[in-house]
Motif scaffolding. Sequence first.
Motif, short mmCIF file in Angstrom:
data_model
loop_
_atom_site.label_atom_id
_atom_site.label_comp_id
_atom_site.label_asym_id
_atom_site.label_seq_id
_atom_site.Cartn_x
_atom_site.Cartn_y
_atom_site.Cartn_z
N LEU A 100 0.93 -1.17 0.03
CA LEU A 100 0.04 0.07 -0.01
C LEU A 100 0.89 1.18 -0.02
O LEU A 100 0.55 2.22 -0.62
CB LEU A 100 -1.10 0.00 1.34
CG LEU A 100 -2.09 -0.97 1.23
CD1 LEU A 100 -2.94 -1.22 2.47
CD2 LEU A 100 -2.93 -0.80 0.05
N LEU A 101 1.96 1.09 0.63
CA LEU A 101 2.74 2.61 0.82
C LEU A 101 3.31 2.71 -0.54
O LEU A 101 3.60 3.78 -0.96
CB LEU A 101 4.07 2.12 1.81
CG LEU A 101 4.91 3.14 2.01
CD1 LEU A 101 4.39 4.74 2.19
CD2 LEU A 101 6.20 2.84 2.90
N ILE A 102 4.00 1.36 -1.23
CA ILE A 102 4.46 1.71 -2.61
C ILE A 102 3.36 2.35 -3.84
O ILE A 102 3.64 3.18 -4.59
CB ILE A 102 5.02 0.47 -3.18
CG1 ILE A 102 6.07 0.07 -2.18
CG2 ILE A 102 5.50 0.31 -4.46
CD1 ILE A 102 6.69 -1.32 -2.58
N GLY A 103 2.28 1.86 -3.57
CA GLY A 103 1.15 2.25 -4.45
C GLY A 103 0.86 3.60 -4.17
O GLY A 103 0.57 4.32 -5.18
N TYR A 104 0.70 3.87 -2.95
CA TYR A 104 0.25 5.36 -2.56
C TYR A 104 1.33 6.26 -3.00
O TYR A 104 1.09 7.42 -3.40
CB TYR A 104 -0.27 5.23 -1.00
CG TYR A 104 -0.72 6.40 -0.36
CD1 TYR A 104 -1.34 7.28 -1.29
CD2 TYR A 104 -1.27 6.49 0.74
CE1 TYR A 104 -1.81 8.43 -0.75
CE2 TYR A 104 -1.84 7.46 1.17
CZ TYR A 104 -2.18 8.70 0.71
OH TYR A 104 -2.97 9.59 1.07
N GLY A 105 2.40 6.05 -2.73
CA GLY A 105 3.69 6.88 -3.14
C GLY A 105 3.71 7.00 -4.69
O GLY A 105 4.04 8.03 -5.19
N PRO A 163 -0.87 10.79 12.51
CA PRO A 163 0.20 10.48 13.32
C PRO A 163 1.75 10.16 12.71
O PRO A 163 1.76 9.95 11.27
CB PRO A 163 -0.67 8.93 13.51
CG PRO A 163 -1.26 8.70 12.22
CD PRO A 163 -1.82 10.08 11.82
N VAL A 164 2.39 10.27 13.44
CA VAL A 164 4.03 10.11 13.00
C VAL A 164 4.38 8.82 13.14
O VAL A 164 5.69 8.50 12.66
CB VAL A 164 4.68 10.92 13.94
CG1 VAL A 164 4.36 12.38 13.63
CG2 VAL A 164 4.66 10.78 15.32
N SER A 165 3.72 7.85 13.39
CA SER A 165 4.12 6.09 13.55
C SER A 165 2.91 5.40 13.61
O SER A 165 1.81 5.83 13.86
CB SER A 165 5.15 6.20 14.79
OG SER A 165 4.26 6.24 15.99
N THR A 177 -2.51 6.85 8.42
CA THR A 177 -1.07 6.49 8.93
C THR A 177 0.00 6.40 7.75
O THR A 177 1.12 6.21 7.80
CB THR A 177 -1.19 5.05 9.35
OG1 THR A 177 -1.87 4.17 8.65
CG2 THR A 177 -1.96 5.30 10.96
N LEU A 178 -0.48 6.11 6.51
CA LEU A 178 0.50 6.19 5.12
C LEU A 178 0.53 7.30 4.30
O LEU A 178 1.38 7.42 3.44
CB LEU A 178 -0.02 5.04 4.53
CG LEU A 178 0.03 3.68 5.15
CD1 LEU A 178 -0.14 2.71 3.78
CD2 LEU A 178 1.46 3.37 5.24
N THR A 179 -0.29 8.44 4.71
CA THR A 179 -0.17 9.90 3.96
C THR A 179 1.32 10.38 3.92
O THR A 179 1.82 10.75 3.02
CB THR A 179 -1.29 10.85 4.33
OG1 THR A 179 -2.38 10.34 3.92
CG2 THR A 179 -1.01 11.96 3.59
N LEU A 180 1.72 10.44 5.11
CA LEU A 180 3.06 11.16 5.31
C LEU A 180 4.13 10.34 4.85
O LEU A 180 5.04 10.92 4.02
CB LEU A 180 3.23 11.58 6.96
CG LEU A 180 2.64 12.90 7.26
CD1 LEU A 180 2.99 12.94 8.66
CD2 LEU A 180 2.69 13.95 6.70
#
Length: 313
Positions: A100-105, A163-165, A177-180
């Motif tokens: 999800l982080l890779i796709g979102y990025g 959130p930062v973590s 949680t994954l936007t930043l």
Amino acid sequence: MLRYLLHRAALAVVVLFGLAIATFLIIHLVPGDPVRQALGGHASPQQIEAVRHQLGLDRSLPSQFWTYLSHAVTGKFGTSFLQKSSVGQLVGQRIAPSALLIGYGLLVALVLGVPLAVIATLRPNGVVDHAVRLVATLWFGMPLFWLGLVLALVFGLELHWFPVSGYHGGIGGILRTLTLPAITVGLALTVIVVRILRSSLLEVMQTDYIDAARARGLSERRIVLRHAMRNAVMPTITILAINIGFLIGNTVVIEGVFQIPGLGSLLVESVERRDYEVVQAIVLLAGSTVILVSLAADLLQAVIDPRVRLAGR
């Protein structure tokens, strides 16, 4: 086209085999004994040898590699002795946050990069063009972990927007949680999208068929979006496919910064513990992903440009 796909598939098998050999040798040549680390300093030599025999670590490296390769072909990566769990289960539990982080990025990079490249192309060498290139150069020079810390400080600790973590499932949890982390990864890739797509668009804008479109009285915006973009996007697809490895590597760093329980953090933990099975499974999975994305990019180019299909015959 079929012959081309078969050729690429054969190359993919060779690359994966080479990756499996390299990963196996590197992890086994790294100093440290996973059995001693797992049992602790009070284990007797007999206990250590018994566990090494149980795990097959007392056999020769070629024998161990053959066992690993034969199991990997069938999707069986064994059991992690250190974590007392199936490797497939460990990877399965951690794969969602990383994917999800890779796709979102990647989505962030396209949403930001494509419009900026088009805007810069419409006014080449103008104020906006120079500003876009300057900002892109500045972003490219920033260390990724530092950028993540700055975003966490501003939008997390100061503004309390995100959130930062940590990581939470569900659409709302993923967005929070994954936007930043995704923005951090996406900004690094945005620079590549802007530079490559802008250069390709400017090159295409000098061709004869673009001059013919201008002669028909079409606006520059319509020419760029409807005529030039189709051909200019080809190099961008290729570069994005090549940089999928760069994107996967960045997630290892970003997951550490934002404490995301993904494959990147699992890889770091496994390397520190000398957990051979887990490291080999993650690296092989990452290599397979890069190869599949590269093959998908080739197929997409063939769909967009018929000349690619003709060249592959």
